[in-house]
Design a protein around this motif. Sequence first.
Motif: not given
Length: 307
Positions: A31-32, A78-83, A101-108, A112-114
């Motif tokens: 986690s951060p 899923a673990r990588e997507a969460a990261r 992986v485009a959908r995972h970037v969209e989820a990030a 609120g992830v820059p």
Amino acid sequence: MTRVARAGTAAVRTAVAVLAAGLVVTSAGCSPADRDRPLVAVTTNILGDVVSEVVGDAADVAVLMPAGADPHSFEVSAREAARLRSADLVVENGLGLEEGVARHVEAATADGVPVFTAGDAIDVLDWRTEDDSGPDPHFWTDPRRMAEVVSALDDALDEVGIDAPGADGYRAQLDALDGEVATAFATVPADRRALVTNHHVFGYLADRYGFRIVGAVIPSGTTLASPSAADLRDLATVIEDAGVPTIFADLSQPARLAEVLADEAGIQVTITPLATESLTATGPASSYLGMTSSNAEAIVDGLSTHE
């Protein structure tokens, strides 16, 4: 002798035999709150190498795409997507490259992830065929455009409070690389500056260094498309008319289509593998600078030495 001249194509071909698997992370961290340093998550290994050079020890860099993978089709766990969604900054290529992986970037982004999109920092070219066109995502084949990306990345890192101590030095290396590649390509006669690849990947290289794109085995900007029999026949005709001696096929994709073209059309061409879309685990193409240098040397060899 320049770095381009010293790089060996045999080493590039050998390197593909050793591929990295899974998520590449410069240091652990969950986690951060648990991290000592900020985390930059990067979709492709080419950009991952560049980001690592730029941030140095100022941040941890997690690269989603393993060495030798196809950036158009690789996917993440899923673990990588969460990261990805817990990062302080996500760096993507954009321009439709990372289709898996485009959908995972969209989820990030939704979390609120820059997100820094490298394709937004450059003058985008289109790949074109008689029937189709689209934005070309392969800007890294032009080191000058990569230098523009580094400048924009420097600003994006600053906005999220991450230092970029290596940015100035890396831009200087990119400038030197551009000069070396230009010098190497200047030895290719004008009538041999014609490129055929397994798909449209060298548009920016051609624009920067004065080559012609004769055609591609897969007439698209993505490896996920497929050629028709008519496409192969048309390309065979173009290759014969242009006197092209070599087809350049990416290491992440088997050269089968190019070989079928040569066999079925009865044309004599050399199939030369290049690390154009992914770094290799070892060898000269294990870094962006080395990949660009070794590819330039292989192109010079492929177009200049075959009669």
